[in-house]
Enzyme design. Structure first.
Site, PDB file in Angstrom:
ATOM      1  N   LEU A  88       0.796  -1.223   0.000  1.00  0.00           N
ATOM      2  CA  LEU A  88       0.000   0.000   0.000  1.00  0.00           C
ATOM      3  C   LEU A  88       0.830   1.275   0.000  1.00  0.00           C
ATOM      4  O   LEU A  88       0.335   2.335  -0.366  1.00  0.00           O
ATOM      5  CB  LEU A  88      -0.940   0.021   1.215  1.00  0.00           C
ATOM      6  CG  LEU A  88      -1.979  -1.097   1.292  1.00  0.00           C
ATOM      7  CD1 LEU A  88      -2.847  -0.914   2.522  1.00  0.00           C
ATOM      8  CD2 LEU A  88      -2.838  -1.128   0.034  1.00  0.00           C
ATOM      9  N   GLY A  89       2.110   1.184   0.431  1.00  0.00           N
ATOM     10  CA  GLY A  89       2.899   2.408   0.462  1.00  0.00           C
ATOM     11  C   GLY A  89       4.258   2.183   1.108  1.00  0.00           C
ATOM     12  O   GLY A  89       4.624   1.067   1.465  1.00  0.00           O
ATOM     13  N   GLY A  91       7.792   4.573   3.147  1.00  0.00           N
ATOM     14  CA  GLY A  91       8.313   5.812   3.691  1.00  0.00           C
ATOM     15  C   GLY A  91       9.772   5.636   4.046  1.00  0.00           C
ATOM     16  O   GLY A  91      10.367   4.585   3.811  1.00  0.00           O
ATOM     17  N   SER A  94       9.685   2.825   6.828  1.00  0.00           N
ATOM     18  CA  SER A  94       8.796   1.667   6.814  1.00  0.00           C
ATOM     19  C   SER A  94       8.202   1.429   5.432  1.00  0.00           C
ATOM     20  O   SER A  94       8.238   2.302   4.562  1.00  0.00           O
ATOM     21  CB  SER A  94       7.650   1.861   7.820  1.00  0.00           C
ATOM     22  OG  SER A  94       6.848   2.965   7.433  1.00  0.00           O
ATOM     23  N   THR A  95       7.664   0.224   5.264  1.00  0.00           N
ATOM     24  CA  THR A  95       6.782  -0.085   4.142  1.00  0.00           C
ATOM     25  C   THR A  95       5.451  -0.535   4.732  1.00  0.00           C
ATOM     26  O   THR A  95       5.384  -1.009   5.872  1.00  0.00           O
ATOM     27  CB  THR A  95       7.353  -1.190   3.242  1.00  0.00           C
ATOM     28  OG1 THR A  95       7.749  -2.306   4.051  1.00  0.00           O
ATOM     29  CG2 THR A  95       8.536  -0.684   2.442  1.00  0.00           C
ATOM     30  N   LYS A 111       2.565  -2.365   9.145  1.00  0.00           N
ATOM     31  CA  LYS A 111       3.559  -1.334   8.936  1.00  0.00           C
ATOM     32  C   LYS A 111       4.888  -1.901   9.413  1.00  0.00           C
ATOM     33  O   LYS A 111       5.095  -2.089  10.615  1.00  0.00           O
ATOM     34  CB  LYS A 111       3.203  -0.059   9.708  1.00  0.00           C
ATOM     35  CG  LYS A 111       4.140   1.107   9.455  1.00  0.00           C
ATOM     36  CD  LYS A 111       3.635   2.372  10.140  1.00  0.00           C
ATOM     37  CE  LYS A 111       4.528   3.560   9.832  1.00  0.00           C
ATOM     38  NZ  LYS A 111       4.032   4.805  10.481  1.00  0.00           N
ATOM     39  N   ASP A 210       1.944  16.125  12.032  1.00  0.00           N
ATOM     40  CA  ASP A 210       2.109  15.452  10.731  1.00  0.00           C
ATOM     41  C   ASP A 210       0.856  15.292   9.882  1.00  0.00           C
ATOM     42  O   ASP A 210       0.239  16.242   9.502  1.00  0.00           O
ATOM     43  CB  ASP A 210       2.802  14.112  10.932  1.00  0.00           C
ATOM     44  CG  ASP A 210       3.664  13.677   9.756  1.00  0.00           C
ATOM     45  OD1 ASP A 210       3.730  14.407   8.772  1.00  0.00           O
ATOM     46  OD2 ASP A 210       4.270  12.619   9.838  1.00  0.00           O
TER      47      ASP A 210
END
Length: 413
Positions: A88-89, A91, A94-95, A111, A210
């Site tokens: 899904l994404g 950073g 993390s993934t 996460k 954030d």
């Protein structure tokens, strides 16, 4: 009034759950016995192969190191029960993966943090919040941690969070609106929920700093993501035995607005140092002053503006020089808000780089001309426009203590 409506102190405080205790608590809860597990689904081996020389997703981040990330594979079963069904994404730290719980037909998000994260700030905040002695309606707008465990990888251990899946970000949802703008009624409802969540955090002595996502309430969207991965597998890059996947774009988001990504959150009333995405950075942060939860209020003012207006008030002006970017940023603030008061100027020696003792601009970037809040506010008209400008001015104040609190902002007309 706001406190009585949204905030209630429970009669007996609960203890602070330190990260180790937090993980232990979840570990015990997750050991419930299930007599049968659903069979993992088989995912096709065919996929679009990306050239190994091309950088994909997290590989494009500064300081990326392949060995730091867990080499997840779609179809893999984690901890004997979580089958990974889609990426899904990603950073810096993390993934994020969609998984199906084989103990019951339910979806979760994993996460998976890098193995080099020496201090997991988000885990510390999650450990702190359950110990806060409050019952608050705003808690429903804060993402919860459902489980936490360590995953052993080839190059070290990774902290893994298990959380309820959320939908697209508020910003992504905005991009599919007409003219990239939300209707006024949607903005008001969104800000209500954001302010309720922030009031909970601030009453709990947590500063957010954030990001926002919208929660999904319909699991059929999640099953579609899984089915799509089987029908048309994600493109991926392979280097040795490691795959780097392209994330799936997940639509859907008919639910509560949820404040998430607490990795940048701070516990306590006063802090120093950099925080917040650069365009949303409050002046006291830029000028290395002490800062508190009013930096979140500054962000709310800019969020409200960005949801309603076509042109953002601030942006990244110089990608190469932080000093130059700060100068342009503060020059624009001066043009929009007027010169800072002397009380603000006296709080940091760095202010002398940009203003004289009377607040007159002298910084190394030009002061924008003809740029005011009034000239940039073009979406609303009449009384709505006047109230909106007053709302923004109540939040974008040089002096942090002059900004409204989350509760006061909630009741602004």
């Amino acid at each position: 009034m706001f406190a009585r409506r949204l905030f209630h102190r429970s009669p007996s405080p609960r203890p602070y759950l330190y990260p180790s205790a937090l993980m232990s608590r979840f570990a015990v809860a997750s050991q419930a016995h299930y007599s049968t597990l659903l069979q993992p689904r088989k995912f096709p081996s065919g996929f679009e192969a990306i050239n190994p020389s091309e950088k994909v997703e997290e590989e494009q981040l500064p300081f990326y190191n392949r060995d730091n990330y867990y080499p997840m594979r779609i179809g893999e079963v984690i901890k004997d029960c979580y089958q990974v069904v889609a990426k899904l994404g990603y950073g810096t730290n993390s993934t994020v993966w969609l998984c199906r719980d084989l103990r019951e037909q339910k979806y979760w998000v994993l996460k998976v943090h890098v193995n080099t994260l020496k201090h997991n700030q988000e885990l510390e905040v999650f450990g702190y919040l359950p110990g806060v002695s409050t019952e608050h309606l705003g808690k429903a707008h804060i993402r919860q941690l459902e489980d936490s465990f360590k995953l052993k990888g080839p190059n070290g251990k990774h902290n893994v969070f298990v959380m309820i899946p959320l939908g697209m970000s508020l910003r992504t949802l905005q991009e599919i609106q007409k003219d990239n703008l939300f209707p006024q009624t949607i903005v008001v409802k969104s800000l209500d929920q954001v302010l309720s969540g922030l009031d909970f955090l601030h009453e709990s002595d947590v500063i957010h700093t954030d990001n926002l996502l919208i929660a999904i309430t319909n699991d059929s969207v999640l099953s579609e993501v899984e089915d799509d991965e089987i029908r048309q597998p994600s493109a991926r890059k392979q280097v040795g035995d490691t795959f780097t996947y392209v994330s799936r774009y997940m639509l859907g988001g008919a639910g509560l607005l949820t404040i998430c990504d607490l990795g940048q959150a701070r516990i306590g009333s006063e802090h120093s140092g950099n925080a917040m995405p650069v365009p949303y950075r409050a002046p006291e942060v830029i000028l290395n002053m002490k800062w508190g939860n009013s930096v979140d209020i500054w962000s709310v003012g800019l969020l409200a503006w960005d949801l309603l207006e076509r042109e953002s008030l601030f942006r990244v002006y110089d990608h190469e020089s932080e000093e130059q970017n700060n100068a342009f940023h503060l020059a624009t603030m001066t043009a929009l808000l007027g010169p800072p008061p002397s009380e603000f100027l006296n709080r940091s020696k760095e202010t002398s780089k940009y203003w004289d003792e009377d607040g007159k601009w002298k910084g190394p970037a030009p002061l924008p001309t003809g740029k005011t809040l009034e000239s940039l506010a073009n979406t609303l008209t009449g009384d709505d426009r006047d109230r909106f400008l007053d709302f923004v001015r109540s939040l974008l104040c040089w002096l942090p203590e002059e900004r409204l609190t989350a509760g006061q902002t909630y009741y602004h007309p």
